[in-house]
Design a protein around this motif. Structure first.
Motif, PDB file in Angstrom:
ATOM      1  N   HIS A   1      43.704  50.913  38.671  1.00  0.00           N
ATOM      2  CA  HIS A   1      42.535  50.140  39.084  1.00  0.00           C
ATOM      3  C   HIS A   1      41.934  49.544  37.819  1.00  0.00           C
ATOM      4  O   HIS A   1      41.685  50.264  36.855  1.00  0.00           O
ATOM      5  CB  HIS A   1      41.501  51.036  39.773  1.00  0.00           C
ATOM      6  N   ILE A   2      41.731  48.267  37.816  1.00  0.00           N
ATOM      7  CA  ILE A   2      41.094  47.563  36.710  1.00  0.00           C
ATOM      8  C   ILE A   2      39.722  47.115  37.212  1.00  0.00           C
ATOM      9  O   ILE A   2      39.632  46.454  38.244  1.00  0.00           O
ATOM     10  CB  ILE A   2      41.905  46.315  36.288  1.00  0.00           C
ATOM     11  N   VAL A   3      38.671  47.483  36.469  1.00  0.00           N
ATOM     12  CA  VAL A   3      37.314  47.161  36.897  1.00  0.00           C
ATOM     13  C   VAL A   3      36.623  46.329  35.829  1.00  0.00           C
ATOM     14  O   VAL A   3      36.693  46.639  34.633  1.00  0.00           O
ATOM     15  CB  VAL A   3      36.505  48.457  37.150  1.00  0.00           C
TER      16      VAL A   3
ATOM     17  N   TRP B   1      37.191  44.029  40.820  1.00  0.00           N
ATOM     18  CA  TRP B   1      38.271  44.958  40.487  1.00  0.00           C
ATOM     19  C   TRP B   1      39.610  44.467  41.014  1.00  0.00           C
ATOM     20  O   TRP B   1      39.677  43.559  41.835  1.00  0.00           O
ATOM     21  CB  TRP B   1      37.955  46.348  41.031  1.00  0.00           C
ATOM     22  N   ALA B   2      40.654  45.130  40.504  1.00  0.00           N
ATOM     23  CA  ALA B   2      42.012  44.870  40.973  1.00  0.00           C
ATOM     24  C   ALA B   2      42.763  46.191  41.054  1.00  0.00           C
ATOM     25  O   ALA B   2      42.492  47.118  40.293  1.00  0.00           O
ATOM     26  CB  ALA B   2      42.743  43.912  40.039  1.00  0.00           C
TER      27      ALA B   2
ATOM     28  N   ILE C   1      47.991  44.533  44.391  1.00  0.00           N
ATOM     29  CA  ILE C   1      47.796  45.070  45.736  1.00  0.00           C
ATOM     30  C   ILE C   1      46.520  44.485  46.341  1.00  0.00           C
ATOM     31  O   ILE C   1      46.486  44.127  47.511  1.00  0.00           O
ATOM     32  CB  ILE C   1      47.746  46.608  45.697  1.00  0.00           C
ATOM     33  N   TYR C   2      45.493  44.382  45.503  1.00  0.00           N
ATOM     34  CA  TYR C   2      44.221  43.812  45.954  1.00  0.00           C
ATOM     35  C   TYR C   2      43.446  43.385  44.719  1.00  0.00           C
ATOM     36  O   TYR C   2      43.552  44.033  43.670  1.00  0.00           O
ATOM     37  CB  TYR C   2      43.405  44.846  46.735  1.00  0.00           C
ATOM     38  N   SER C   3      42.669  42.340  44.829  1.00  0.00           N
ATOM     39  CA  SER C   3      41.867  41.920  43.689  1.00  0.00           C
ATOM     40  C   SER C   3      40.667  41.084  44.116  1.00  0.00           C
ATOM     41  O   SER C   3      40.772  40.259  45.029  1.00  0.00           O
ATOM     42  CB  SER C   3      42.706  41.103  42.711  1.00  0.00           C
TER      43      SER C   3
ATOM     44  N   GLU D   1      40.590  36.673  34.708  1.00  0.00           N
ATOM     45  CA  GLU D   1      40.483  38.130  34.581  1.00  0.00           C
ATOM     46  C   GLU D   1      41.749  38.816  35.103  1.00  0.00           C
ATOM     47  O   GLU D   1      42.243  39.770  34.491  1.00  0.00           O
ATOM     48  CB  GLU D   1      39.268  38.639  35.357  1.00  0.00           C
ATOM     49  N   LEU D   2      42.267  38.325  36.221  1.00  0.00           N
ATOM     50  CA  LEU D   2      43.466  38.930  36.798  1.00  0.00           C
ATOM     51  C   LEU D   2      44.666  38.738  35.881  1.00  0.00           C
ATOM     52  O   LEU D   2      45.462  39.660  35.695  1.00  0.00           O
ATOM     53  CB  LEU D   2      43.747  38.340  38.180  1.00  0.00           C
ATOM     54  N   LYS D   3      44.786  37.572  35.291  1.00  0.00           N
ATOM     55  CA  LYS D   3      45.886  37.328  34.344  1.00  0.00           C
ATOM     56  C   LYS D   3      45.813  38.319  33.189  1.00  0.00           C
ATOM     57  O   LYS D   3      46.821  38.918  32.807  1.00  0.00           O
ATOM     58  CB  LYS D   3      45.815  35.892  33.825  1.00  0.00           C
ATOM     59  N   LYS D   4      44.618  38.532  32.644  1.00  0.00           N
ATOM     60  CA  LYS D   4      44.439  39.483  31.548  1.00  0.00           C
ATOM     61  C   LYS D   4      44.733  40.911  32.001  1.00  0.00           C
ATOM     62  O   LYS D   4      45.388  41.680  31.287  1.00  0.00           O
ATOM     63  CB  LYS D   4      43.010  39.386  30.993  1.00  0.00           C
ATOM     64  N   ALA D   5      44.297  41.262  33.203  1.00  0.00           N
ATOM     65  CA  ALA D   5      44.562  42.598  33.743  1.00  0.00           C
ATOM     66  C   ALA D   5      46.064  42.839  33.880  1.00  0.00           C
ATOM     67  O   ALA D   5      46.563  43.918  33.543  1.00  0.00           O
ATOM     68  CB  ALA D   5      43.872  42.772  35.090  1.00  0.00           C
ATOM     69  N   LEU D   6      46.786  41.837  34.360  1.00  0.00           N
ATOM     70  CA  LEU D   6      48.245  41.976  34.502  1.00  0.00           C
ATOM     71  C   LEU D   6      48.925  42.086  33.142  1.00  0.00           C
ATOM     72  O   LEU D   6      49.853  42.879  32.970  1.00  0.00           O
ATOM     73  CB  LEU D   6      48.815  40.799  35.293  1.00  0.00           C
ATOM     74  N   GLU D   7      48.456  41.309  32.165  1.00  0.00           N
ATOM     75  CA  GLU D   7      49.015  41.397  30.808  1.00  0.00           C
ATOM     76  C   GLU D   7      48.821  42.790  30.229  1.00  0.00           C
ATOM     77  O   GLU D   7      49.751  43.383  29.659  1.00  0.00           O
ATOM     78  CB  GLU D   7      48.358  40.369  29.890  1.00  0.00           C
TER      79      GLU D   7
END
Length: 62
Positions: free
Chosen positions: A11-13, A18-19, A29-31, A37-43
């Motif tokens: 979980h990224i908050v 969050w994602a 799964i959900y974001s 922000e999502l691109k950075k979270a995936l990286e």
């Protein structure tokens, strides 16, 4: 009754967004994060994927 371990994920908050990202496939799964922000979270998840999976396995093998 045996418990079922959920698929490995993180979980990224960020603030109130969050994602939830699958650690095997790196699929989101959900974001509610915005695209930047999502691109950075995936990286970050990809960069630390091995360590996250190791910690996941340590936690659920107790």
């Amino acid at each position: 009754m045996p418990t079922t371990t959920p698929p490995a994920h993180v979980h990224i908050v960020k603030e109130n967004r969050w994602a939830k990202i699958d650690l095997q496939t790196l699929q989101v799964i959900y974001s509610t994060l915005n695209s930047k922000e999502l691109k950075k979270a995936l990286e970050l998840t990809k960069q630390h994927q091995t360590q996250f999976k190791e910690k996941w396995n340590e936690w659920f093998s107790r």
